[in-house]
Every structure is written in C-alpha cells, then in structure tokens.
Design a protein around this motif. Sequence first.
Motif, PDB file in Angstrom:
ATOM      1  N   LEU A  56       4.514   0.124   1.799  1.00 53.81           N
ATOM      2  CA  LEU A  56       5.417  -0.485   0.615  1.00 53.81           C
ATOM      3  C   LEU A  56       5.751  -1.647   1.071  1.00 53.81           C
ATOM      4  O   LEU A  56       6.382  -2.049   1.991  1.00 53.81           O
ATOM      5  CB  LEU A  56       6.349   0.406   0.165  1.00 53.81           C
TER       6      LEU A  56
ATOM      7  N   GLU B   5       0.878  -1.125   0.014  1.00 54.88           N
ATOM      8  CA  GLU B   5       0.027  -0.132  -0.045  1.00 54.88           C
ATOM      9  C   GLU B   5       0.703   1.170  -0.109  1.00 54.88           C
ATOM     10  O   GLU B   5       2.265   1.335   0.537  1.00 54.88           O
ATOM     11  CB  GLU B   5      -0.831   0.017   1.323  1.00 54.88           C
ATOM     12  N   PRO B   6       0.385   2.504  -0.505  1.00 53.66           N
ATOM     13  CA  PRO B   6       1.032   3.491  -0.404  1.00 53.66           C
ATOM     14  C   PRO B   6       1.892   3.901   0.960  1.00 53.66           C
ATOM     15  O   PRO B   6       2.836   4.192   0.548  1.00 53.66           O
ATOM     16  CB  PRO B   6       0.295   4.725  -0.973  1.00 53.66           C
ATOM     17  N   GLU B   7       0.979   3.576   1.889  1.00 56.54           N
ATOM     18  CA  GLU B   7       1.468   4.063   3.403  1.00 56.54           C
ATOM     19  C   GLU B   7       2.424   2.750   3.838  1.00 56.54           C
ATOM     20  O   GLU B   7       3.041   2.685   4.723  1.00 56.54           O
ATOM     21  CB  GLU B   7       0.509   4.488   4.272  1.00 56.54           C
TER      22      GLU B   7
END
Length: 173
Positions: free
Chosen positions: A87, A83-85
């Motif tokens: 990785l 996820e973007p938060e």
Amino acid sequence: MAQHQITLTINGTERSLALDDPRVTLLDALRQHLDMTGTKKGCDHGQCGACTVMANGRRINSCLSLAVMHDGDTITTVEGLGEPENLSPLQAAFLHHDGFQCGYCTPGQLVSATAMIEEIKQNWPSVVSGDLEKVSLSDDEIRERMSGNLCRCAAYANIVDAIREAAKAEGVA
C-alpha cells in the motif's frame, strides 16, 4: 461516424482507445472501455469528487473531462497508487485511521489527497494558507484542499488524520 484514436498512459501503462463518440468522458473511458472500475461515478456533475484522477500530475474530475482532451496524457487512477500487498503510505494511513466507511468516495479521496500532498511539497498556497512563501499542512489547509471530495458517511475527521499521518511520513509537515 469516424472513430477517434487516443493513447493514454494509465498508471504507467500505455493504452490505446478507439472511441466512436468524441463526447465520451475520461471517467466513462476508464470504466466502460478499459474496465478500470476503481474510479467511481458519483454525481456525474463534478460536485462530489468520487471520480478524481490525476492528469499529468494534477487532480481533475474525470466526469467533467472528455477522454479525447487527454490524448497523450499521463493518467493516474486509484489502481496506480499501490497494491494490496504494498500500500502507499496514504492508503495505509486510511486503513489505520478508518478514513472510510462505505468506501464509495475512497478512491477519489485517495487520489485527491495524493495530489494534495504533492501540491504542499511544491509549496502551492491555497486560500487558507497563512504564509505564501512556506505552506504548512494544518487541518484547515487539508480541509480546504479536500473540499471537492465529499463523503456521504462523514468520515472527515478520520480522513484528515490519515492525510496528516501520510504527509508526515513523506516529510511534509
């Protein structure tokens, strides 16, 4: 024409599809029927690797595989790696080493490299493996195993560095 019902577990979520045509590729099923556009359509001939996904843990070119062939399979796409938060180690290494430029090939590179690291963990030799009993992660080994994933921007040195860093973080050396 009869509809073809298939069920895929994609990135841990079971998804059902009703396909009007049994000739729909896995790539087109993902992108057009499930709105999962992370996997890219590059050449549509299995030559560039932009469409790489994992089917039951093995990397495949989704443009060359029919969706109906994967009924009941577990599919991992780039959306399932992190996820973007939060990785994955490989995604973080790609950022750290600038393992992408235009980014078009990046989803396929990431999925392929993720599967490649698992192959090394399982000690699967390749054509360049010097020792068939204990496969080590050399630059030649990385290049050989990633040879099906092309980068039009030629960020290959950075991609190799990123893969080496991520593999080391996962205890593969």
